[in-house]
Design a protein around this motif. Sequence first.
Motif, short mmCIF file in Angstrom:
data_model
loop_
_atom_site.label_atom_id
_atom_site.label_comp_id
_atom_site.label_asym_id
_atom_site.label_seq_id
_atom_site.Cartn_x
_atom_site.Cartn_y
_atom_site.Cartn_z
N CYS B 122 18.82 97.47 23.18
CA CYS B 122 19.48 96.90 24.35
C CYS B 122 21.00 97.05 24.19
O CYS B 122 21.52 96.92 23.09
CB CYS B 122 19.11 95.42 24.41
SG CYS B 122 19.78 94.54 25.81
N HIS B 124 23.11 95.08 25.12
CA HIS B 124 23.75 93.78 24.90
C HIS B 124 23.93 93.57 23.39
O HIS B 124 25.01 93.82 22.86
CB HIS B 124 22.91 92.66 25.53
CG HIS B 124 23.48 91.29 25.32
ND1 HIS B 124 22.70 90.22 24.96
CD2 HIS B 124 24.73 90.82 25.43
CE1 HIS B 124 23.46 89.14 24.85
NE2 HIS B 124 24.71 89.49 25.14
N LEU B 125 22.87 93.18 22.69
CA LEU B 125 23.00 92.98 21.25
C LEU B 125 21.89 93.69 20.47
O LEU B 125 21.53 93.27 19.37
CB LEU B 125 23.03 91.48 20.91
CG LEU B 125 24.26 90.73 21.43
CD1 LEU B 125 24.16 89.25 21.11
CD2 LEU B 125 25.55 91.28 20.82
N GLY B 126 21.34 94.74 21.04
CA GLY B 126 20.53 95.64 20.23
C GLY B 126 19.06 95.35 20.09
O GLY B 126 18.37 96.03 19.33
N CYS B 127 18.51 94.35 20.77
CA CYS B 127 17.07 94.09 20.65
C CYS B 127 16.28 95.24 21.28
O CYS B 127 16.82 96.01 22.07
CB CYS B 127 16.72 92.77 21.33
SG CYS B 127 17.26 91.35 20.38
N CYS B 140 14.37 93.22 28.18
CA CYS B 140 14.73 92.91 26.80
C CYS B 140 14.23 91.52 26.45
O CYS B 140 14.40 90.58 27.22
CB CYS B 140 16.25 92.97 26.64
SG CYS B 140 16.77 92.48 25.00
N CYS B 142 15.24 89.43 24.21
CA CYS B 142 16.15 88.48 23.56
C CYS B 142 16.89 87.57 24.54
O CYS B 142 16.72 86.37 24.52
CB CYS B 142 17.14 89.22 22.67
SG CYS B 142 16.37 89.77 21.15
N HIS B 143 17.73 88.17 25.38
CA HIS B 143 18.52 87.32 26.28
C HIS B 143 18.31 87.70 27.74
O HIS B 143 19.11 87.36 28.59
CB HIS B 143 20.00 87.40 25.92
CG HIS B 143 20.24 87.45 24.44
ND1 HIS B 143 20.57 88.60 23.78
CD2 HIS B 143 20.15 86.49 23.50
CE1 HIS B 143 20.68 88.36 22.49
NE2 HIS B 143 20.42 87.09 22.28
N GLY B 144 17.24 88.45 27.99
CA GLY B 144 16.88 88.70 29.38
C GLY B 144 17.60 89.84 30.05
O GLY B 144 17.75 89.85 31.28
N GLY B 145 18.04 90.85 29.31
CA GLY B 145 18.62 92.03 29.94
C GLY B 145 17.54 92.84 30.65
O GLY B 145 16.43 92.95 30.15
N PRO B 157 22.68 89.88 30.66
CA PRO B 157 23.98 89.97 30.01
C PRO B 157 24.47 91.36 29.57
O PRO B 157 25.64 91.47 29.23
CB PRO B 157 23.82 89.07 28.79
CG PRO B 157 22.37 89.02 28.52
CD PRO B 157 21.68 89.20 29.83
S1 FES Z 1 19.92 91.97 23.30
FE1 FES Z 1 19.01 92.51 25.19
S2 FES Z 1 19.74 90.96 26.47
FE2 FES Z 1 20.70 90.45 24.59
#
Ligand code: FES
Lengths: 229, 188, 490
Positions: B122, B124-127, B140, B142-145, B157
């Motif tokens: 992702c 955002h932060l790589g998930c 995603c 993790c944080h809903g990307g 995000p």
């Molecule tokens: S890592 Fe995908 S939304 Fe944060």
Amino acid sequence: MNCVRAGCCTVSLWCWMVGGGCERPHPEQHAAALSLDSPAAAQALFDSNCRGCHSQGAEGAALPLMNKNYWAIATDAVVVQAISHGQGRLMPAYIDSEGGPFTAQEIALFVKGMRSAWGAGAVGRGGGVSPLIVAGDPALGAQVFAESCASCHGSQGTAGSVTDQMYLRLVSDQGLWSSVIYGRCELGMPAWDDALPNRPSGLTVAEVAHVVSWISSQRVAAHDGSATP
Amino acid sequence: MNDRPTKGCQGCGCSDASREGGAIEGQPARRGFMVKLGAGLLGVGGLLTALPIVGYIIGPATKRFTNVWVDLGAVSVFPAGQTRFATFLNPIRQPTDGDSAKTACWVRCIEAGKFQVFAINCAHLGCPVRWFEQSKLFMCPCHGGVYYQDGSRAAGPPPRGLFEYQWKVDGGKLLIDAGRLPGLEESV
Amino acid sequence: MKVLKASLGWIEERTGVVAFVAPLLFHHVPRNAKWWYVFGSATLMFFTIQLVTGVCLATVYAPSAAQAWESLNYIDNHVPMGWMLRALHGWSSNAMVVMMAIHMLQVFLHASYKYPRELNWITGVFLLLTTLALAFTGQVMRWDQDAYWGLGIGAAIADRIPLVGDEVRALLLGGPIIGGATLNRFFALHVFVLPGAAIALVGLHMVLIIKNGISEMPKPGAVVVPSMYRKEFEERMHKDGVPFVPDAAQRDMVFCGVCLIGLVALAAFYGPFGPGGMPDPTIIDTNPRPDYPFMWLFGAVSLLPPSSETAIMLIAPAVGVLILVALPFMSNSGERAPSKRPAMVLIALVTVMAIAALTWEGTTSSWSPVMNGWSSLPTPVKFVRGRTPLEMQGAVVFQFAQCRNCHSLDGLGGKRGPELDDVATRLSYDQLVRQVQQGGGNMPAYGKNLDSAQTAAVVAFLATLHPANEPDSRIPGAQLSVPTDNATAR
Ligand code: FES
């Protein structure tokens, strides 16, 4: 003296723990340890991959798999085919070669597991009708529909029309066939062999073919070119 | 120690014992020289020792890795109009990496011979993002990307679309330019 | 007895150990230092347990990316008492963080960081940082999917540092990818560097405690005046203090004993943490979550506005540490009683509540889609009973198009988007069509991904979602309140 006794207790507790049963009391259950064709594994797989649409009773919007007729009529090959390659417009393909998550072997085992879990509940007249669509005569079907279906499913029907064009564009002929033969008993929609208006012992095999071909013939090609099933 | 005599000790703060030793050694001036020499030698020696240690620790940051063309398999396994999961062994792996050298990506075949290859991470932060064929979205956990099928950002995000690998078709095989973990600064 | 005394004397004569330890044991501490003061000792006790169990685990754990995960499973399932050792190490680590937090909160509320104990506080702050670093590197040791993707998040944050992001990331990971070098780097930190630092800091902390004495319970009006404090404190201790052993130590012993029993009970009952799924990055059916001490950070990262998150993620931690270090310099004299320092009490309260709220948010993580919601959560009976064939197909489309991953029905489903149990009372038919097709308010547009029949079906289904006694929104003008455009977004 108390000290001695307490000491003895502690020492023996230690001996028991260290020498004897010091295995982990609740070893993690690995799902992989279950064979896929066991009823429990099939249920778990069903719960995470199928249950969103396919009901287990009254819930769910798509074809019910706990239906009294389903496992009596549908052969393993038919179920494997539907799971592997999808069905109609809304049932996705689950086989890995088509982008799905499972191998052909896993699907075969899964179907076996489902049958052993739920097949015993299949009590319907079953075998008399084909699980796959058979061609019929729309003209005869119109008659059957008017007599036995229209009171609920006609354009003025109480349960909503099955000749709604949007509905017909979403559902395939095989889907119509399945709805007729399996029904949704828990929600009040009879199966093909249940009592119907003017037909106390249900439809005949030929009448199923006719009525499905008539409903299908009501489908008008979409204006916007969207796929018809 | 507290009331150590400073007189006669040239203010160097050493104890009586060492003063005696120093007296045997020689002149105060020479002692000062020894201290300076000692400090200097220790300093130089220390620097010489520290150099390889520091170099060893920051090594990974200074070493440059170049990406390599990696084979994802025959183009025929990626049907036109579909997005498929693909995995490869990272070309810049090390012998102790184990499974962590395995890498995943999403291959979208727009039409025959035209691809988009997305990093699994992702933006955002790589998930790891997951593709949903039915809604044609990447989501995603993790944080809903959320991303559209062309990798552009749809919701959540992430500050940009999915990272894309360079690709080419060579001898009926799909190759991607892979290696480093994708990061915001680059398009892989 | 005589022999014992003689040999003790022999040792004492050569080491001076009794002469060194006795004053530490029997130094005078405030009489009123009651149960408030046990948390520091408990923290130290849990740290000791970490050292012992950690060394034990290191005798079997294989610090190699190829084998770490398997060696943990081996410890859990085949090494005698292995699972228990891992459980003790895991639970004790959480307990250590909790005790340290309470200890710190108590010191903050009682302003014990004021003169002359500024350095006690600062060594404490560094102990906190070391402990959190130990907790994070410990999570990496588990080398499961949470560890792998947690490292990925760390790497992505490092990568956002301007100019040197790339280099910092490589330094963190020990290379261009998360792999063997990464695990070994974190192993070296977790078992050598950080415990070493912690031991040194604990030593320093203890030396300072002996040197400065334990602070008294704060009393309103008993102000700290740096020029007088030390002399007066020593006089009070001399006159009114009690020896640490046994007067204060007995409470520490009772509390630590209770803590220990609690620890063993937790470990035996709940067992070890993980390891979770095997660390294969191509298994993407995973839901990475951090360990509890970092849940609040996970919540914060998820809730930050995207526009400012980089700045906040990079700057906030540094500012936080700076404030903690600067605290005793900002106020090192005056009142210590909480009743006289309402602003400080408020700050403590807000901080605790914020961390608790973020931890809760992180645990529920309502912003994450339920990745298998569409395929696992059935449409409730009440939403399929009495529906027309088209509406039923719409309910299938609703699952098929993964709407359920973000929207809940009857409480089940994603919490990212609004729950849709009564969406038809909020949106008219046309607004539903528009929302599905164009998205907006953090919802992707489905216009290109659903054709007209699918859209018609799903909207027909959504339009039935209203309480039986409220009107159907398909009747123009019948909805109770006509929502504005903004109301479609959440
Ligand atoms: S890592 Fe995908 S939304 Fe944060």
